[in-house]
Structures are given as C-alpha cells and as structure tokens.
Design a protein around this motif. Structure first.
Motif, PDB file in Angstrom:
ATOM      1  N   VAL A 172       0.837  -1.204   0.000  1.00 10.38           N
ATOM      2  CA  VAL A 172       0.000   0.000   0.000  1.00 10.38           C
ATOM      3  C   VAL A 172       0.868   1.248   0.000  1.00 10.38           C
ATOM      4  O   VAL A 172       0.596   2.211  -0.718  1.00 10.38           O
ATOM      5  CB  VAL A 172      -0.970   0.000   1.217  1.00 10.38           C
ATOM      6  N   SER A 173       1.971   1.260   0.792  1.00  9.66           N
ATOM      7  CA  SER A 173       2.809   2.466   0.806  1.00  9.66           C
ATOM      8  C   SER A 173       3.836   2.506  -0.307  1.00  9.66           C
ATOM      9  O   SER A 173       4.691   3.376  -0.313  1.00  9.66           O
ATOM     10  CB  SER A 173       3.534   2.687   2.135  1.00  9.66           C
ATOM     11  N   GLY A 174       3.754   1.574  -1.237  1.00 10.70           N
ATOM     12  CA  GLY A 174       4.671   1.641  -2.386  1.00 10.70           C
ATOM     13  C   GLY A 174       6.091   1.261  -2.057  1.00 10.70           C
ATOM     14  O   GLY A 174       7.032   1.771  -2.648  1.00 10.70           O
ATOM     15  N   LEU A 175       6.275   0.355  -1.094  1.00  9.44           N
ATOM     16  CA  LEU A 175       7.630  -0.031  -0.702  1.00  9.44           C
ATOM     17  C   LEU A 175       8.071  -1.370  -1.294  1.00  9.44           C
ATOM     18  O   LEU A 175       9.166  -1.824  -1.023  1.00  9.44           O
ATOM     19  CB  LEU A 175       7.755  -0.081   0.821  1.00  9.44           C
ATOM     20  N   VAL A 176       7.207  -2.018  -2.072  1.00  5.39           N
ATOM     21  CA  VAL A 176       7.649  -3.247  -2.747  1.00  5.39           C
ATOM     22  C   VAL A 176       7.579  -3.051  -4.258  1.00  5.39           C
ATOM     23  O   VAL A 176       6.720  -2.347  -4.777  1.00  5.39           O
ATOM     24  CB  VAL A 176       6.813  -4.495  -2.351  1.00  5.39           C
ATOM     25  N   GLU A 177       8.521  -3.688  -4.933  1.00  2.61           N
ATOM     26  CA  GLU A 177       8.633  -3.506  -6.382  1.00  2.61           C
ATOM     27  C   GLU A 177       7.645  -4.390  -7.131  1.00  2.61           C
ATOM     28  O   GLU A 177       6.879  -3.924  -7.962  1.00  2.61           O
ATOM     29  CB  GLU A 177      10.050  -3.895  -6.834  1.00  2.61           C
ATOM     30  N   ASP A 178       7.695  -5.690  -6.791  1.00  9.17           N
ATOM     31  CA  ASP A 178       7.004  -6.677  -7.605  1.00  9.17           C
ATOM     32  C   ASP A 178       5.590  -6.904  -7.082  1.00  9.17           C
ATOM     33  O   ASP A 178       5.357  -7.708  -6.191  1.00  9.17           O
ATOM     34  CB  ASP A 178       7.806  -7.993  -7.568  1.00  9.17           C
ATOM     35  N   LYS A 179       4.635  -6.150  -7.623  1.00 12.54           N
ATOM     36  CA  LYS A 179       3.252  -6.340  -7.174  1.00 12.54           C
ATOM     37  C   LYS A 179       2.305  -6.158  -8.346  1.00 12.54           C
ATOM     38  O   LYS A 179       2.626  -5.503  -9.334  1.00 12.54           O
ATOM     39  CB  LYS A 179       2.921  -5.352  -6.051  1.00 12.54           C
ATOM     40  N   SER A 180       1.115  -6.773  -8.226  1.00 12.88           N
ATOM     41  CA  SER A 180       0.094  -6.555  -9.237  1.00 12.88           C
ATOM     42  C   SER A 180      -1.249  -6.444  -8.536  1.00 12.88           C
ATOM     43  O   SER A 180      -1.364  -6.751  -7.355  1.00 12.88           O
ATOM     44  CB  SER A 180       0.092  -7.702 -10.241  1.00 12.88           C
ATOM     45  N   GLY A 181      -2.248  -5.992  -9.266  1.00 12.27           N
ATOM     46  CA  GLY A 181      -3.550  -5.743  -8.667  1.00 12.27           C
ATOM     47  C   GLY A 181      -3.816  -4.250  -8.632  1.00 12.27           C
ATOM     48  O   GLY A 181      -3.081  -3.476  -9.245  1.00 12.27           O
ATOM     49  N   THR A 182      -4.861  -3.851  -7.939  1.00 16.01           N
ATOM     50  CA  THR A 182      -5.205  -2.427  -7.892  1.00 16.01           C
ATOM     51  C   THR A 182      -5.371  -1.979  -6.454  1.00 16.01           C
ATOM     52  O   THR A 182      -5.940  -2.694  -5.629  1.00 16.01           O
ATOM     53  CB  THR A 182      -6.547  -2.167  -8.613  1.00 16.01           C
ATOM     54  N   ILE A 183      -4.846  -0.787  -6.153  1.00 13.01           N
ATOM     55  CA  ILE A 183      -5.070  -0.182  -4.841  1.00 13.01           C
ATOM     56  C   ILE A 183      -5.686   1.193  -5.084  1.00 13.01           C
ATOM     57  O   ILE A 183      -5.086   2.034  -5.759  1.00 13.01           O
ATOM     58  CB  ILE A 183      -3.753  -0.055  -4.050  1.00 13.01           C
ATOM     59  N   LEU A 184      -6.885   1.388  -4.588  1.00 10.95           N
ATOM     60  CA  LEU A 184      -7.564   2.673  -4.763  1.00 10.95           C
ATOM     61  C   LEU A 184      -7.668   3.373  -3.412  1.00 10.95           C
ATOM     62  O   LEU A 184      -8.053   2.752  -2.413  1.00 10.95           O
ATOM     63  CB  LEU A 184      -8.972   2.478  -5.327  1.00 10.95           C
ATOM     64  N   PHE A 185      -7.305   4.651  -3.390  1.00  6.96           N
ATOM     65  CA  PHE A 185      -7.442   5.427  -2.163  1.00  6.96           C
ATOM     66  C   PHE A 185      -8.329   6.628  -2.464  1.00  6.96           C
ATOM     67  O   PHE A 185      -7.982   7.453  -3.313  1.00  6.96           O
ATOM     68  CB  PHE A 185      -6.061   5.876  -1.673  1.00  6.96           C
ATOM     69  N   ASP A 186      -9.467   6.702  -1.819  1.00  4.23           N
ATOM     70  CA  ASP A 186     -10.461   7.736  -2.117  1.00  4.23           C
ATOM     71  C   ASP A 186     -10.744   7.797  -3.622  1.00  4.23           C
ATOM     72  O   ASP A 186     -10.837   8.874  -4.210  1.00  4.23           O
ATOM     73  CB  ASP A 186      -9.978   9.114  -1.625  1.00  4.23           C
ATOM     74  N   GLY A 187     -10.830   6.633  -4.238  1.00  5.70           N
ATOM     75  CA  GLY A 187     -11.156   6.564  -5.651  1.00  5.70           C
ATOM     76  C   GLY A 187      -9.990   6.767  -6.590  1.00  5.70           C
ATOM     77  O   GLY A 187     -10.108   6.585  -7.797  1.00  5.70           O
ATOM     78  N   GLN A 188      -8.814   7.127  -6.039  1.00  6.89           N
ATOM     79  CA  GLN A 188      -7.649   7.394  -6.879  1.00  6.89           C
ATOM     80  C   GLN A 188      -6.746   6.160  -6.926  1.00  6.89           C
ATOM     81  O   GLN A 188      -6.499   5.534  -5.887  1.00  6.89           O
ATOM     82  CB  GLN A 188      -6.880   8.577  -6.265  1.00  6.89           C
ATOM     83  N   ASP A 189      -6.269   5.818  -8.095  1.00  7.76           N
ATOM     84  CA  ASP A 189      -5.402   4.647  -8.219  1.00  7.76           C
ATOM     85  C   ASP A 189      -3.999   4.987  -7.730  1.00  7.76           C
ATOM     86  O   ASP A 189      -3.307   5.822  -8.306  1.00  7.76           O
ATOM     87  CB  ASP A 189      -5.348   4.207  -9.689  1.00  7.76           C
ATOM     88  N   ILE A 190      -3.570   4.351  -6.654  1.00  7.09           N
ATOM     89  CA  ILE A 190      -2.240   4.657  -6.102  1.00  7.09           C
ATOM     90  C   ILE A 190      -1.278   3.492  -6.285  1.00  7.09           C
ATOM     91  O   ILE A 190      -0.179   3.495  -5.736  1.00  7.09           O
ATOM     92  CB  ILE A 190      -2.322   5.024  -4.600  1.00  7.09           C
ATOM     93  N   THR A 191      -1.681   2.493  -7.060  1.00  6.16           N
ATOM     94  CA  THR A 191      -0.891   1.256  -7.151  1.00  6.16           C
ATOM     95  C   THR A 191       0.574   1.521  -7.499  1.00  6.16           C
ATOM     96  O   THR A 191       1.470   0.946  -6.905  1.00  6.16           O
ATOM     97  CB  THR A 191      -1.495   0.306  -8.208  1.00  6.16           C
TER      98      THR A 191
END
Lengths: 324, 235
Positions: free
Chosen positions: B47-66
């Motif tokens: 969620v905080s963007g500290l891993v490189e290898d990830k997939s899927g979607t993370i939405l925060f208040d409707g905004q894509d932060i993946t």
C-alpha cells in the motif's frame, strides 16, 4: 553575536596562531596540509557520520580536484576564482556517479565498490600520461591570485585555506539543521522507516555522495595551489584510509570531530618525531583507532563531551551536599 | 476509503500475497490478523509503495495509487508506522517528529501546532521532547513511532504490530490511544498478532493465512467465532 562567541574566539586563535609563534616553513606546510584534511574530513563525515554511507575511495575526488586545478592552471591559465567552480562541478558529477552503486549496495559491499573506484582513479592518474603527466605529474601551477595579491607564501596559503575551512564548517553546520540533514540522519538510523515516511532514499544518498565529493574536490584544489605541483601516488588508497581514520578518531557525526581528527592525524607525526621509536606515529594512530572503536565510538570529541557531563554531575552532587 | 483488489506481491519466487481483496471504510478501525509469514507486513508495504514486484489495484479515495511513489502516497494521506518501531535513535524526540512531517515540507504548516496535536495524544513525549529517542523506553518509542506517523496529517494510519515486545499494561495504553486517534477522524488499519486486543478495538477484521484472506467480518462476530478462537485466541 553572543551566541557565536566561542566560535569567534576559536577562529581568532587560529588567525593569530602563526603570527604569534612564527613557525618555520616545514611546520607551516604541515599546518596547511592539516587544514586541507579538515575540509576533506568534514565532507567525509557528512557522508559517513550523517548519512551512514561508507566510501574507501575518497582520495580519488581529492586527486580529481588537484589534477583539474593543475591542468586548468597550467594549460588554460585560469584564475582560481574560475577553477574552483569547475572543480566543484566535476567532482560533484563524479560524486553523483559513485553514489549510484550506493543505491544498490550496503555495508561491506559498498566499501568494496568504492575501494575499486579509488584504486581505478589512482591508476588513471598514473597511466593517462597525455593528460596527467604520468609519474612525473604536473608542475608549475600558478599560485592563487586575488586582485593582484599572490598567495605564494605558506603563511598566505594558511589564510587562504582557513577561509575555505570556515565556509566548509558553516555550510556543514547549516546543512545538518535543514530537512536534508534530517533526511540523511533518518536514512542512517533506519532506511525502512525513512522510506515509509516518504523520504526519497535514493535522492538523499546521492546528495550525500555529491556533497562529500565536492568537499574532497575543493580540498584537492587547495592541495594543488599549496604545493603548485601534483603527483599521482599522493592520491592512493592510503589517503582514503587516512581520511576514514581521522573521523573515527576525531568523532563520527560531529563537525568538531572532523576538525580535531584531521589536525590530530596530520600533526601527530611532527610531535612524535623526537621519540626514538620507529614509526611511533603509526603505532599511536593504530592504537588510538582500536581504543576509539572499543571505548569511544564517537571519537575524541566524545571524551570531551563525557568529561563535561561528569563535571556537571560532580557540581550537582556538591550543591546537594551543601543543602544537606 | 481504501480498496485493494486482487493484490499480489512476490519476492523473487516467493508469493507473499496471492490475490487479496480488502475494503476499508472511512472512520473505522480495521484489523488484519494472521501469524508470522501470513503476508501482513507485505500488504502494508504494498500500500505504501515499498515493494517492487506487485500486481492488482489499490484505490485510495477513488484514486489509483498502485504505482505511485511512496512520497506521493504519504502526501495523499496514508501514513505507515513500520514494524519494530524503527525510530531514529540518535535524533531527539522532536527531530523524529519533524521528519514525520517530511512530505509537508513545501506546504506552509505550523510545526508547533502539529507537535501539540501529537503531544495531546502522547503527553509523555512532550516531557521528553529534547531527549535523544534511543534513550526512551520501549513503550515510549512505540508512541513516538505512532506520533511520527501522525505528523504527516494522515487520513489513513497504518500500524504494523504496535504491541510488539511491549508489556501488557503498555499494550492496553497504546490500544486506548489508537482508539482515541480514530475517534478524532483518522481511519486506522491495524496489523496485529495480538488478535484478542485487535479484535476488541477494531470494527472490522480480516484474517490472513499464507497470503490469502481466509476469513473476514465484524470484529465482534469474529471474537465469538469458534474457529478463530481456536486458532488465534488460544481458547
């Protein structure tokens, strides 16, 4: 003004020192050398002490500063006012480049990579004869010239270097108080936590390398102006290790420590000359290094700090004793 | 507020998260339970963007932060208090807090006000604000770590095992403060091995096992669930 009283007094002492004692030329040379090391050590402490990144190749930056100065002075006849910004630019760029492996390597591996950088450059200085003059180096560097005044004597160079030391200290002291300084220390203490707070670790590691490379480069320039000749074997791994020893003995993560360490290591052989033991200064430096690492991990300035705390405690006990 | 869809995280050949769906509603305390290696910390790191290898979607208040940088994510209002406290031991308490406000550096913020906001939750930190953080007790260090995370004015506060290695009485105090922080309008994502405590203070919970959500529901319900009680509460 009162706030800076202590600093002003110390500066005044250093201004008056050579005037009062009238040192001989060889001791003045040594003092000037110590001053140059002070500049390097302050920059190196920003890297190692504050940002927690090791480099065993810093002599390369000193060499780059010295050779850039030598070439620009002898071949292009440039004034030092132009040379120093160019040195800052070049050493800054190379510092940035050396910073790149630091983004992937840590601890011992970073030490090895930077050591390789240092060794590579000391060979470049030796082998690239058309530019660096090979083993015979470059001679005939013009002394710095300010409005017609030539910094030719050791005494005038002493003040020339002192000026750069003052600028170095002021810049470093301010840097550690800014957000950049705090970000560096955060990375040193915990990279993970720093990252999770949104600090761009890559950016600040590179900044630390860049700044310390600029310090070393400028010091190299001062070296070239002091001796007005440069030789390749000056800027070898031995020098890099010397710089490391200075801040370990003087005090890691302390600007005062950098100054004390640089003065100590450069001047100690002079004071031990009269002892009839061969290499007494090496033995003493080695012993001190071990003792510092074991008992005073924050160096000689830490002894002073602890002494002050001890005095305060003693005074406090005395006061209480009177009350009872 | 935070919607995670089919999140996968890999470390080389190891699949830490194998497609996780999580929905966090604003204003709640949501806890994520699970034993070591379940993927709890990987989830927060993703969620905080500290891993490189990830997939899927993370939405925060409707905004894509993946794929956003950590700095951007923190400044959007997600704050991450890492596991094991990770305070900066050689800096003072106040300097630690200042670094917490790093992402606000270009905005006009009154730091003093922010300090006071944190000190209101943790009066002990105010007493020790000039002290070097390494000399604080374990509980105080955890408080400092939470306080530091609050300095960036988060809407969502993610806490990674705040009870780790603390005495039960201190754990209770910390949980109480988390509840208080939540009541002031901060949504909390709480990761815990202390399932009992976490279920008691949270509104909704997820249970992670080997990188997958194996059960979810209102915390009160889970607290009484036979299976959960057996595997996580030891009763």
């Amino acid at each position: 003004m009162k706030k800076y009283m202590k600093q002003v007094i110390i500066l005044a002492i250093f201004i008056l020192l050579p005037l009062v004692f009238n040192f001989n030329r060889s001791f003045m040379t040594l003092l000037n050398m110590a001053g140059i090391y002070v500049v390097i050590a302050i920059g190196f402490n920003i890297l190692l002490g504050y940002a927690g990144q090791i480099s065993l190749g810093h002599a390369a930056f000193v060499g780059i500063g010295a050779y850039t100065t030598a070439i620009l002075s002898t071949k292009c006849n440039l004034s030092f006012i132009l040379i120093i910004p160019i040195v800052i630019l070049i050493s800054g760029i190379l510092g940035f480049i050396l910073g790149l492996p630091a983004l992937r390597l840590q601890g011992n591996y970073l030490a090895i990579a930077t050591l390789g950088f240092g060794v590579a450059f000391s060979h470049i200085f030796m082998e690239w004869e058309s530019v660096t003059g090979g083993f015979s180096g470059i001679k005939g560097i013009n002394p710095p010239n300010l409005f017609g005044y030539q910094f030719k004597t050791r005494l005038s160079m002493y003040y020339f270097i002192l000026f750069f030391i003052v600028v170095s200290i002021i810049f470093a002291k301010n840097l550690i108080k800014t957000k950049t300084g705090r970000a560096l220390m955060a990375i040193r203490d915990s990279e993970y936590a720093a990252m999770s707070l949104g600090i761009d670790v890559a950016k600040y590691k590179t900044i630390a390398f860049l700044i310390s490379a600029i310090y070393a480069g400028v010091a190299g320039s001062l070296y070239a102006f002091l001796f007005r000749q440069v030789y390749p074997n000056t800027f070898d791994v031995g020098m890099s290790l010397n710089i490391l020893a200075m801040i370990v003995i003087g005090g890691i993560a302390s600007i005062e420590g950098s100054v004390v360490g640089a003065l100590f290591i450069t001047l100690i052989p002079e004071f031990l000359k009269n002892i009839k033991v061969q290499n007494a200064s090496f033995i003493l430096t080695g012993l001190l290094l071990i003792l510092c690492v074991m008992y005073f991990p924050y160096g000689l300035v830490d002894i002073y700090r602890r002494f002050k705390v001890w005095l305060k405690k003693k005074a406090a006990v005395k006061d209480e004793g009177v009350k009872v | 507020m935070l919607i995670i869809k089919n999140l996968k995280v890999n470390y080389g050949y190891v699949n830490a998260l194998k497609g996780v769906d999580i929905d966090i509603k604003g204003g709640q305390i949501v806890s994520i339970l699970g034993s070591n290696g379940a993927g709890k910390t990987s989830l927060l790191k993703a969620v905080s963007g500290l891993v490189e290898d990830k997939s899927g979607t993370i939405l925060f208040d409707g905004q894509d932060i993946t794929n956003m940088s950590t700095e951007k994510i923190v400044s959007l209002g997600i704050s991450h208090c890492p596991e094991g406290r990770r305070i900066f031991p050689q800096l003072t308490v106040e300097e630690n807090l200042k670094i917490g406000a790093y992402v606000l550096r270009n905005k006009k913020v009154n730091l003093q006000e922010e300090f006071e906001r944190v000190y209101a939750f943790f009066p002990k930190l105010k007493e020790r604000r000039r002290q070097v953080a390494g000399t604080l007790s374990g509980g105080e260090q955890q408080m400092l770590a939470i306080g530091r995370a609050l300095m960036s004015k988060p809407k969502l506060l993610m806490l990674d095992e705040p009870s780790l290695g603390l005495a039960p009485i201190i754990v209770n105090e910390i949980f109480k403060i988390i509840k208080q922080i939540n009541s002031e309008g901060v949504t909390v994502l709480l990761i815990e091995q202390n399932a009992n405590g976490a279920l008691k203070i949270s509104d909704y919970s997820y249970v992670l096992e080997l990188g997958q959500v194996v059960s979810e529901g209102d915390s009160k319900k889970l607290l009484n669930d036979e299976g959960i009680r057996k595997s996580y509460l030891g009763a």
